[in-house]
Motif scaffolding. Structure first.
Motif, PDB file in Angstrom:
ATOM      1  N   VAL A  34       0.826  -1.207   0.000  1.00 12.98           N
ATOM      2  CA  VAL A  34       0.000   0.000   0.000  1.00 12.98           C
ATOM      3  C   VAL A  34       0.865   1.264   0.000  1.00 12.98           C
ATOM      4  CG1 VAL A  34      -0.296   0.121   2.511  1.00 12.98           C
ATOM      5  CG2 VAL A  34      -2.033   1.105   1.026  1.00 12.98           C
ATOM      6  N   LEU A  35       2.028   1.219   0.619  1.00  9.33           N
ATOM      7  CA  LEU A  35       2.918   2.388   0.617  1.00  9.33           C
ATOM      8  C   LEU A  35       3.539   2.602  -0.750  1.00  9.33           C
ATOM      9  CD1 LEU A  35       4.724   2.052   4.059  1.00  9.33           C
ATOM     10  CD2 LEU A  35       2.772   3.489   3.463  1.00  9.33           C
ATOM     11  N   ILE A  36       3.865   1.537  -1.419  1.00 10.20           N
ATOM     12  CA  ILE A  36       4.461   1.640  -2.746  1.00 10.20           C
ATOM     13  C   ILE A  36       3.423   2.127  -3.753  1.00 10.20           C
ATOM     14  CG2 ILE A  36       5.542   0.342  -4.617  1.00 10.20           C
ATOM     15  CD1 ILE A  36       6.764  -1.441  -2.361  1.00 10.20           C
ATOM     16  N   ARG A  37       2.234   1.582  -3.690  1.00 12.94           N
ATOM     17  CA  ARG A  37       1.167   1.981  -4.628  1.00 12.94           C
ATOM     18  C   ARG A  37       0.711   3.416  -4.420  1.00 12.94           C
ATOM     19  NH1 ARG A  37      -1.022  -3.163  -3.282  1.00 12.94           N
ATOM     20  NH2 ARG A  37      -2.499  -2.083  -1.957  1.00 12.94           N
ATOM     21  N   SER A  38       0.855   3.930  -3.221  1.00 14.93           N
ATOM     22  CA  SER A  38       0.366   5.276  -2.919  1.00 14.93           C
ATOM     23  C   SER A  38       1.364   6.378  -3.263  1.00 14.93           C
ATOM     24  CB  SER A  38       0.026   5.378  -1.427  1.00 14.93           C
ATOM     25  OG  SER A  38       1.200   5.281  -0.648  1.00 14.93           O
ATOM     26  N   ARG A  39       2.483   6.059  -3.846  1.00 16.33           N
ATOM     27  CA  ARG A  39       3.558   6.994  -4.189  1.00 16.33           C
ATOM     28  C   ARG A  39       4.351   7.471  -2.983  1.00 16.33           C
ATOM     29  NH1 ARG A  39       1.933  10.698  -9.316  1.00 16.33           N
ATOM     30  NH2 ARG A  39       0.851   9.087 -10.454  1.00 16.33           N
ATOM     31  N   PHE A  40       4.126   6.851  -1.859  1.00 17.55           N
ATOM     32  CA  PHE A  40       4.901   7.143  -0.659  1.00 17.55           C
ATOM     33  C   PHE A  40       6.389   6.881  -0.922  1.00 17.55           C
ATOM     34  CE2 PHE A  40       6.843   5.444   3.258  1.00 17.55           C
ATOM     35  CZ  PHE A  40       6.646   6.505   4.128  1.00 17.55           C
ATOM     36  N   LEU A  41       6.682   5.749  -1.545  1.00 14.48           N
ATOM     37  CA  LEU A  41       8.059   5.390  -1.859  1.00 14.48           C
ATOM     38  C   LEU A  41       8.709   6.445  -2.756  1.00 14.48           C
ATOM     39  CD1 LEU A  41      10.421   3.377  -1.763  1.00 14.48           C
ATOM     40  CD2 LEU A  41       9.347   2.180  -3.685  1.00 14.48           C
ATOM     41  N   GLY A  42       7.955   6.916  -3.740  1.00  9.95           N
ATOM     42  CA  GLY A  42       8.478   7.965  -4.618  1.00  9.95           C
ATOM     43  C   GLY A  42       8.844   9.219  -3.855  1.00  9.95           C
ATOM     44  N   LEU A  43       8.030   9.580  -2.864  1.00 11.48           N
ATOM     45  CA  LEU A  43       8.336  10.755  -2.059  1.00 11.48           C
ATOM     46  C   LEU A  43       9.638  10.551  -1.280  1.00 11.48           C
ATOM     47  CD1 LEU A  43       7.513  13.576  -1.036  1.00 11.48           C
ATOM     48  CD2 LEU A  43       6.404  12.403   0.870  1.00 11.48           C
ATOM     49  N   LEU A  44       9.875   9.345  -0.779  1.00 11.87           N
ATOM     50  CA  LEU A  44      11.121   9.093  -0.059  1.00 11.87           C
ATOM     51  C   LEU A  44      12.335   9.258  -0.975  1.00 11.87           C
ATOM     52  CD1 LEU A  44      10.232   6.039   2.214  1.00 11.87           C
ATOM     53  CD2 LEU A  44      10.115   8.486   2.744  1.00 11.87           C
ATOM     54  N   TYR A  45      12.207   8.824  -2.222  1.00 12.60           N
ATOM     55  CA  TYR A  45      13.315   9.014  -3.170  1.00 12.60           C
ATOM     56  C   TYR A  45      13.524  10.497  -3.478  1.00 12.60           C
ATOM     57  CZ  TYR A  45      14.286   4.112  -4.114  1.00 12.60           C
ATOM     58  OH  TYR A  45      14.669   2.791  -3.999  1.00 12.60           O
ATOM     59  N   VAL A  46      12.449  11.259  -3.589  1.00 14.86           N
ATOM     60  CA  VAL A  46      12.575  12.703  -3.837  1.00 14.86           C
ATOM     61  C   VAL A  46      13.200  13.391  -2.625  1.00 14.86           C
ATOM     62  CG1 VAL A  46      11.281  14.841  -4.247  1.00 14.86           C
ATOM     63  CG2 VAL A  46      10.726  12.778  -5.537  1.00 14.86           C
ATOM     64  N   LEU A  47      12.813  12.969  -1.422  1.00 15.98           N
ATOM     65  CA  LEU A  47      13.443  13.528  -0.219  1.00 15.98           C
ATOM     66  C   LEU A  47      14.947  13.300  -0.262  1.00 15.98           C
ATOM     67  CD1 LEU A  47      10.855  12.456   2.445  1.00 15.98           C
ATOM     68  CD2 LEU A  47      11.743  14.776   2.215  1.00 15.98           C
ATOM     69  N   HIS A  48      15.360  12.106  -0.632  1.00 14.80           N
ATOM     70  CA  HIS A  48      16.796  11.821  -0.747  1.00 14.80           C
ATOM     71  C   HIS A  48      17.451  12.744  -1.769  1.00 14.80           C
ATOM     72  CE1 HIS A  48      19.902  10.013  -3.303  1.00 14.80           C
ATOM     73  NE2 HIS A  48      20.521   9.887  -2.150  1.00 14.80           N
ATOM     74  N   ALA A  49      16.811  12.895  -2.918  1.00 16.27           N
ATOM     75  CA  ALA A  49      17.390  13.699  -3.994  1.00 16.27           C
ATOM     76  C   ALA A  49      17.513  15.170  -3.617  1.00 16.27           C
ATOM     77  CB  ALA A  49      16.551  13.558  -5.259  1.00 16.27           C
ATOM     78  N   ARG A  50      16.634  15.663  -2.736  1.00 18.97           N
ATOM     79  CA  ARG A  50      16.649  17.075  -2.345  1.00 18.97           C
ATOM     80  C   ARG A  50      17.498  17.352  -1.105  1.00 18.97           C
ATOM     81  NH1 ARG A  50      13.953  17.030  -6.587  1.00 18.97           N
ATOM     82  NH2 ARG A  50      12.072  18.222  -7.010  1.00 18.97           N
ATOM     83  N   ALA A  51      18.002  16.314  -0.455  1.00 19.36           N
ATOM     84  CA  ALA A  51      18.735  16.496   0.800  1.00 19.36           C
ATOM     85  C   ALA A  51      20.156  17.005   0.564  1.00 19.36           C
ATOM     86  CB  ALA A  51      18.791  15.171   1.557  1.00 19.36           C
ATOM     87  N   ASP A  52      20.635  17.817   1.510  1.00 26.42           N
ATOM     88  CA  ASP A  52      22.026  18.254   1.450  1.00 26.42           C
ATOM     89  C   ASP A  52      22.916  17.170   2.065  1.00 26.42           C
ATOM     90  OD1 ASP A  52      21.799  18.538   4.237  1.00 26.42           O
ATOM     91  OD2 ASP A  52      21.669  20.717   4.159  1.00 26.42           O
ATOM     92  N   GLU A  53      24.213  17.447   2.203  1.00 23.94           N
ATOM     93  CA  GLU A  53      25.149  16.412   2.635  1.00 23.94           C
ATOM     94  C   GLU A  53      24.919  15.918   4.054  1.00 23.94           C
ATOM     95  OE1 GLU A  53      27.084  20.359   3.436  1.00 23.94           O
ATOM     96  OE2 GLU A  53      26.306  19.487   1.619  1.00 23.94           O
TER      97      GLU A  53
END
Length: 127
Positions: A34-53
């Motif tokens: 349910v987390l994967i289907r809801s785009r929750f996982l995608g948000l976690l990847y975007v959080l990683h991509a936007r994070a500083d060091e």
């Protein structure tokens, strides 16, 4: 080709690298569908991509951080807020201030808490 300064690029650093490693290798495999289907996982990847060091996600280019994350994950702002709250419930993200989030490479995320938050906040439609 010029050398790339990895410490000044978003998502380059020890915290984002650890977070991405856990996300791709361990967390995704244990995450309820349910987390994967809801785009929750995608948000976690975007959080990683936007994070500083050091793993902080801050506003960029004068845009609100939640709106920026929503655009990056192809979500409505409301869903981005819900999924961020679910990520905080799971223990993989914390809110440092009103406009700064931080990645938390937790050893054992509480995915059930994230699912509970998402299902509790879903819009209820009556037929």
């Amino acid at each position: 080709m010029p050398a790339v300064d990895l410490t000044s690029r978003p998502s380059a650093g020890p915290v984002p690298a650890t977070y991405l490693g856990l996300l791709a290798r361990e967390w995704e495999a244990t995450m309820p569908p349910v987390l994967i289907r809801s785009r929750f996982l995608g948000l976690l990847y975007v959080l990683h991509a936007r994070a500083d060091e050091i793993g902080h996600v801050r506003p960029r280019n004068g845009v609100d951080v939640v709106q920026d994350l929503a655009r990056g994950a192809c979500l409505s702002t409301e869903d981005a807020v819900r999924y961020l709250a679910a990520a905080m419930a799971a223990g993989v993200v914390v809110r440092q201030s009103p406009d700064v989030y931080a990645l938390r490479p937790a050893a054992v995320p509480d995915w059930r808490a994230a699912v509970d938050h998402i299902t509790a906040t879903q819009e209820r439609t009556t037929p």
